[in-house]
Design an enzyme around this catalytic site. Structure first.
Site, PDB file in Angstrom:
ATOM      1  N   ARG A 133      -9.321   8.562   5.743  1.00 57.11           N
ATOM      2  CA  ARG A 133      -9.321   7.266   5.078  1.00 57.11           C
ATOM      3  C   ARG A 133     -10.777   6.864   4.848  1.00 57.11           C
ATOM      4  O   ARG A 133     -11.673   7.305   5.565  1.00 57.11           O
ATOM      5  CB  ARG A 133      -8.606   6.223   5.928  1.00 57.11           C
ATOM      6  CG  ARG A 133      -7.149   6.574   6.252  1.00 57.11           C
ATOM      7  CD  ARG A 133      -6.543   5.573   7.222  1.00 57.11           C
ATOM      8  NE  ARG A 133      -5.149   5.868   7.512  1.00 57.11           N
ATOM      9  CZ  ARG A 133      -4.722   6.623   8.522  1.00 57.11           C
ATOM     10  NH1 ARG A 133      -5.615   7.165   9.344  1.00 57.11           N
ATOM     11  NH2 ARG A 133      -3.439   6.835   8.715  1.00 57.11           N
ATOM     12  N   LYS A 158      -6.834   4.666  12.195  1.00 50.55           N
ATOM     13  CA  LYS A 158      -5.817   3.633  12.029  1.00 50.55           C
ATOM     14  C   LYS A 158      -4.857   3.661  13.212  1.00 50.55           C
ATOM     15  O   LYS A 158      -4.399   4.730  13.624  1.00 50.55           O
ATOM     16  CB  LYS A 158      -5.043   3.857  10.727  1.00 50.55           C
ATOM     17  CG  LYS A 158      -4.091   2.725  10.378  1.00 50.55           C
ATOM     18  CD  LYS A 158      -3.460   2.944   9.013  1.00 50.55           C
ATOM     19  CE  LYS A 158      -2.538   1.792   8.641  1.00 50.55           C
ATOM     20  NZ  LYS A 158      -1.915   1.992   7.311  1.00 50.55           N
ATOM     21  N   HIS A 228      -8.170   6.962  -1.519  1.00 52.42           N
ATOM     22  CA  HIS A 228      -6.920   7.431  -0.920  1.00 52.42           C
ATOM     23  C   HIS A 228      -6.269   8.534  -1.748  1.00 52.42           C
ATOM     24  O   HIS A 228      -5.451   9.300  -1.226  1.00 52.42           O
ATOM     25  CB  HIS A 228      -5.959   6.253  -0.748  1.00 52.42           C
ATOM     26  CG  HIS A 228      -5.241   6.255   0.562  1.00 52.42           C
ATOM     27  ND1 HIS A 228      -5.860   5.979   1.764  1.00 52.42           N
ATOM     28  CD2 HIS A 228      -3.951   6.536   0.868  1.00 52.42           C
ATOM     29  CE1 HIS A 228      -4.974   6.066   2.747  1.00 52.42           C
ATOM     30  NE2 HIS A 228      -3.807   6.417   2.224  1.00 52.42           N
ATOM     31  N   ARG A 231      -7.057  11.751  -0.269  1.00 51.14           N
ATOM     32  CA  ARG A 231      -6.248  11.949   0.946  1.00 51.14           C
ATOM     33  C   ARG A 231      -4.871  12.504   0.554  1.00 51.14           C
ATOM     34  O   ARG A 231      -4.359  13.427   1.196  1.00 51.14           O
ATOM     35  CB  ARG A 231      -6.127  10.630   1.689  1.00 51.14           C
ATOM     36  CG  ARG A 231      -5.259  10.662   2.951  1.00 51.14           C
ATOM     37  CD  ARG A 231      -5.358   9.307   3.656  1.00 51.14           C
ATOM     38  NE  ARG A 231      -4.339   9.100   4.662  1.00 51.14           N
ATOM     39  CZ  ARG A 231      -4.434   9.496   5.920  1.00 51.14           C
ATOM     40  NH1 ARG A 231      -5.508  10.164   6.309  1.00 51.14           N
ATOM     41  NH2 ARG A 231      -3.470   9.241   6.792  1.00 51.14           N
ATOM     42  N   HIS A 254      -0.591  10.281  10.940  1.00 50.00           N
ATOM     43  CA  HIS A 254       0.612   9.482  10.722  1.00 50.00           C
ATOM     44  C   HIS A 254       1.388   9.328  12.024  1.00 50.00           C
ATOM     45  O   HIS A 254       1.575  10.311  12.759  1.00 50.00           O
ATOM     46  CB  HIS A 254       1.525  10.143   9.684  1.00 50.00           C
ATOM     47  CG  HIS A 254       1.061   9.961   8.276  1.00 50.00           C
ATOM     48  ND1 HIS A 254       1.558  10.688   7.221  1.00 50.00           N
ATOM     49  CD2 HIS A 254       0.161   9.104   7.728  1.00 50.00           C
ATOM     50  CE1 HIS A 254       0.981  10.312   6.087  1.00 50.00           C
ATOM     51  NE2 HIS A 254       0.128   9.345   6.381  1.00 50.00           N
ATOM     52  N   TYR A 263       5.120  13.816   0.755  1.00 50.04           N
ATOM     53  CA  TYR A 263       4.390  14.864   0.046  1.00 50.04           C
ATOM     54  C   TYR A 263       5.296  16.011  -0.397  1.00 50.04           C
ATOM     55  O   TYR A 263       4.906  16.800  -1.256  1.00 50.04           O
ATOM     56  CB  TYR A 263       3.230  15.364   0.905  1.00 50.04           C
ATOM     57  CG  TYR A 263       2.230  14.267   1.166  1.00 50.04           C
ATOM     58  CD1 TYR A 263       1.464  13.752   0.128  1.00 50.04           C
ATOM     59  CD2 TYR A 263       2.106  13.685   2.425  1.00 50.04           C
ATOM     60  CE1 TYR A 263       0.580  12.715   0.346  1.00 50.04           C
ATOM     61  CE2 TYR A 263       1.214  12.643   2.645  1.00 50.04           C
ATOM     62  CZ  TYR A 263       0.468  12.160   1.607  1.00 50.04           C
ATOM     63  OH  TYR A 263      -0.406  11.110   1.806  1.00 50.04           O
TER      64      TYR A 263
END
Length: 294
Positions: A133, A158, A228, A231, A254, A263
């Site tokens: 990120r 995150k 992003h 990413r 995640h 994805y």
């Protein structure tokens, strides 16, 4: 309002919220107060419902944007003011799920080669090679580059989670060249801030935005691009090359595998391996398809 702002900031800091979340939550509460011309602690659920309707009707905000507003107001009224709040009072709006735009590997290469400066080039290469990120990239330290184990350490990502990412040999070489190019060798930060990158503080995530925007403009590729996007490209291209979802989940940081599963919808390998039921109908048996195959 000044005292409330200070109290809210302290509460956010105690809970270790990110700087971007702190800024967003404070702004949202201030905008609520400005809309009603009253201190926010004097407002109730009926005011919030009216305000949420205003965001949709008058400001035309998306459900995802309003979701952040609801989260900020819940934090303010429940965590700060200690008021009761049931989910039925102010429900989160239904979120729209948009598939991100994916650039092909050739387009990513063209983007990197179109970087405005060598500093920007290194930023773009790091984004794509690691799936970081933009805030995580800005906070990278020299000590996070582990050349012995060929991994890149991410601290306090995150959700306040640490993780390791595979370090590409090409990226390692680029980072070494980047360090040699710096006029003043940094002691801590991999990407030091300041006009000439000589500051003792790291770059802001706005610099990452600028690197993407300028390179996209110079590349001339008419596709949406923001940090992003790279990413998303990192994850999608990994999946297309054979990496499994669990590995990609760990690399991206995640918490839920469902976030990574998006994805699959973007992978050409998975889409190309799926045949349309139309092609199996008897009326097409023995016929040559438009691509020339039988």
């Amino acid at each position: 309002m000044t005292q409330l702002r200070k109290m809210m900031l302290e509460e956010l800091e105690r809970r270790n919220y990110t700087n971007s979340t702190k800024r967003a939550y404070l702004r949202i509460v201030e905008e609520l107060a400005q809309y009603f011309h009253r201190s926010p602690d004097q407002l109730g659920p009926e005011n919030i419902r009216e305000y949420i309707a205003h965001l949709f009707r008058d400001r035309k905000l998306s459900g995802n944007s309003v979701n952040q507003t609801v989260g900020a107001l819940r934090f303010f009224f429940v965590k700060m003011l200690k008021r009761s709040w049931t989910p039925g009072d102010i429900p989160f709006p239904k979120k729209r799920i948009h598939l991100p735009v994916i650039w092909s590997p050739d387009e990513v290469a063209q983007l990197i080669n179109s970087a405005l400066t060598p500093f920007h080039r290194t930023i773009l290469m790091t984004l794509y090679a690691t799936g970081l990120r933009r805030a995580e990239l800005a906070q990278l330290k020299l000590s996070d580059v582990d050349a012995q184990r060929m991994v890149l350490h991410v601290h306090d990502g995150k959700g306040c989670k640490d993780r390791d990412i595979v370090l590409s040999p090409h990226l390692l070489d680029e980072l070494r060249q980047h360090y040699r190019r710096l006029v003043r060798k940094p002691a801590v930060w991999l990407f030091p801030g300041g006009r000439w990158h000589t500051a003792d503080d790291p770059i802001s995530d706005k610099v990452v935005w600028q690197a993407c925007r300028e390179a996209a403009k110079r590349a001339g590729i008419r596709k949406p691009l923001h940090p992003h996007t790279l990413r998303h490209c990192f994850a999608t291209h990994l999946l297309e090359s054979g990496a499994d979802l669990r590995t990609i989940q760990l690399l991206l940081g995640h918490a839920n595998l469902k976030d990574t599963a998006i994805y699959v919808h973007l992978s050409q390998r998975h889409l190309g391996a799926t045949a349309s039921p139309l092609d199996a109908l008897p009326i097409f048996q023995g016929k040559t398809d438009p691509s020339g195959a039988k």
